[in-house]
Scaffold this motif. Sequence first.
Motif, short mmCIF file in Angstrom:
data_model
loop_
_atom_site.label_atom_id
_atom_site.label_comp_id
_atom_site.label_asym_id
_atom_site.label_seq_id
_atom_site.Cartn_x
_atom_site.Cartn_y
_atom_site.Cartn_z
N TRP A 65 0.82 -1.22 0.00
CA TRP A 65 0.00 0.00 0.00
C TRP A 65 0.85 1.26 0.00
O TRP A 65 0.49 2.27 -0.61
CB TRP A 65 -0.98 0.00 1.17
CG TRP A 65 -2.07 -1.01 0.94
CD1 TRP A 65 -2.24 -2.21 1.57
CD2 TRP A 65 -3.13 -0.91 -0.02
NE1 TRP A 65 -3.32 -2.87 1.05
CE2 TRP A 65 -3.89 -2.10 0.08
CE3 TRP A 65 -3.50 0.04 -0.95
CZ2 TRP A 65 -5.02 -2.33 -0.71
CZ3 TRP A 65 -4.61 -0.19 -1.74
CH2 TRP A 65 -5.36 -1.36 -1.62
N HIS A 66 1.97 1.22 0.67
CA HIS A 66 2.89 2.37 0.67
C HIS A 66 3.50 2.57 -0.71
O HIS A 66 3.58 3.70 -1.19
CB HIS A 66 3.97 2.20 1.74
CG HIS A 66 3.48 2.40 3.13
ND1 HIS A 66 2.65 1.50 3.76
CD2 HIS A 66 3.68 3.40 4.02
CE1 HIS A 66 2.36 1.94 4.97
NE2 HIS A 66 2.98 3.10 5.16
N VAL A 67 3.89 1.49 -1.35
CA VAL A 67 4.44 1.58 -2.70
C VAL A 67 3.38 2.10 -3.65
O VAL A 67 3.64 2.99 -4.47
CB VAL A 67 5.00 0.23 -3.17
CG1 VAL A 67 5.29 0.23 -4.68
CG2 VAL A 67 6.26 -0.13 -2.38
N TYR A 68 2.16 1.59 -3.53
CA TYR A 68 1.07 2.06 -4.39
C TYR A 68 0.86 3.57 -4.21
O TYR A 68 0.73 4.31 -5.19
CB TYR A 68 -0.22 1.31 -4.08
CG TYR A 68 -1.41 1.85 -4.86
CD1 TYR A 68 -1.58 1.53 -6.20
CD2 TYR A 68 -2.32 2.70 -4.25
CE1 TYR A 68 -2.65 2.04 -6.93
CE2 TYR A 68 -3.39 3.22 -4.97
CZ TYR A 68 -3.54 2.88 -6.30
OH TYR A 68 -4.60 3.40 -7.01
N ARG A 112 -2.32 2.55 6.77
CA ARG A 112 -2.03 1.65 7.90
C ARG A 112 -0.58 1.21 7.80
O ARG A 112 -0.06 1.02 6.70
CB ARG A 112 -2.95 0.43 7.87
CG ARG A 112 -4.42 0.81 8.09
CD ARG A 112 -5.31 -0.40 8.23
NE ARG A 112 -5.00 -1.24 9.38
CZ ARG A 112 -5.30 -0.95 10.65
NH1 ARG A 112 -5.94 0.16 10.94
NH2 ARG A 112 -4.99 -1.79 11.61
N SER A 113 0.07 1.05 8.90
CA SER A 113 1.48 0.64 8.90
C SER A 113 1.64 -0.73 8.24
O SER A 113 0.74 -1.57 8.30
CB SER A 113 2.04 0.62 10.32
OG SER A 113 1.33 -0.31 11.11
N VAL A 133 0.96 5.23 14.59
CA VAL A 133 1.65 4.36 13.65
C VAL A 133 0.88 4.19 12.33
O VAL A 133 1.46 3.76 11.34
CB VAL A 133 1.97 2.97 14.24
CG1 VAL A 133 2.94 3.09 15.41
CG2 VAL A 133 0.72 2.22 14.63
N ASN A 134 -0.39 4.53 12.32
CA ASN A 134 -1.21 4.41 11.11
C ASN A 134 -1.52 5.79 10.51
O ASN A 134 -2.62 6.02 10.02
CB ASN A 134 -2.51 3.67 11.43
CG ASN A 134 -2.24 2.24 11.86
OD1 ASN A 134 -1.46 1.53 11.23
ND2 ASN A 134 -2.88 1.82 12.93
N THR A 156 7.41 2.32 8.32
CA THR A 156 7.30 1.36 7.22
C THR A 156 8.37 1.61 6.17
O THR A 156 8.39 2.65 5.52
CB THR A 156 5.90 1.44 6.58
OG1 THR A 156 4.92 1.09 7.57
CG2 THR A 156 5.79 0.49 5.40
N ILE A 157 9.23 0.62 5.98
CA ILE A 157 10.23 0.64 4.92
C ILE A 157 9.56 0.21 3.64
O ILE A 157 8.91 -0.84 3.58
CB ILE A 157 11.41 -0.30 5.25
CG1 ILE A 157 12.16 0.21 6.48
CG2 ILE A 157 12.33 -0.47 4.05
CD1 ILE A 157 13.20 -0.76 7.03
#
Length: 194
Positions: A65-68, A112-113, A133-134, A156-157
Amino acid sequence: LITLSLFLINKSFSLENTNNYNRNSDKNYAEEEVIPDDVNLDNLLLMELKDGVVVIELYPDKAPWHVYRVKLLTANGFYDGLTFHRVIKNFMAQTGDPTGTGMGGSQYGPLRSEFNDLKHIRGIVSMARSSDVNSANSQFFIVTAKKAPHLDNQYTIFGKVIKGMDLIDNIKVGDNANNGMVKNPDKIIKKIGR
């Protein structure tokens, strides 16, 4: 002045390859001018700074989700022209806030983390957040320290710089007395991805 331009690349993009790549390695590929052959070009971002281009490998298998989110914001030009508003020497360089204060984000809600087994070592790209954290949104930081284990499983990495850490090291450093906030900060010229 550093301007960030993130952009996506296509399959015609190529650099020399190497077989010695490891996500948890502190090896600096910036000095070797190579892109490892096991890197999927669909998961590369190019970040143009005043002195050159930084290549970031994204890890959708670790933080989908972070990459997206980063790919979406990059495709929309969100990061272009944003500042490195918080830079602490031998620790990290932070960007991704349209207000330049450390309090801003994108139009999208918090993420979200997605904590994972990767470690915060030199070159790691990780999502910044508030005390919740989220609460990650658009801000991210690049680790410039050899290692920062106190950040593991706290942020989050989602990627790693695989070329151009020397350029990250040249970003204007902030005032330690002001938590690394930078006066007249360097900027991202353009960020490119797919």
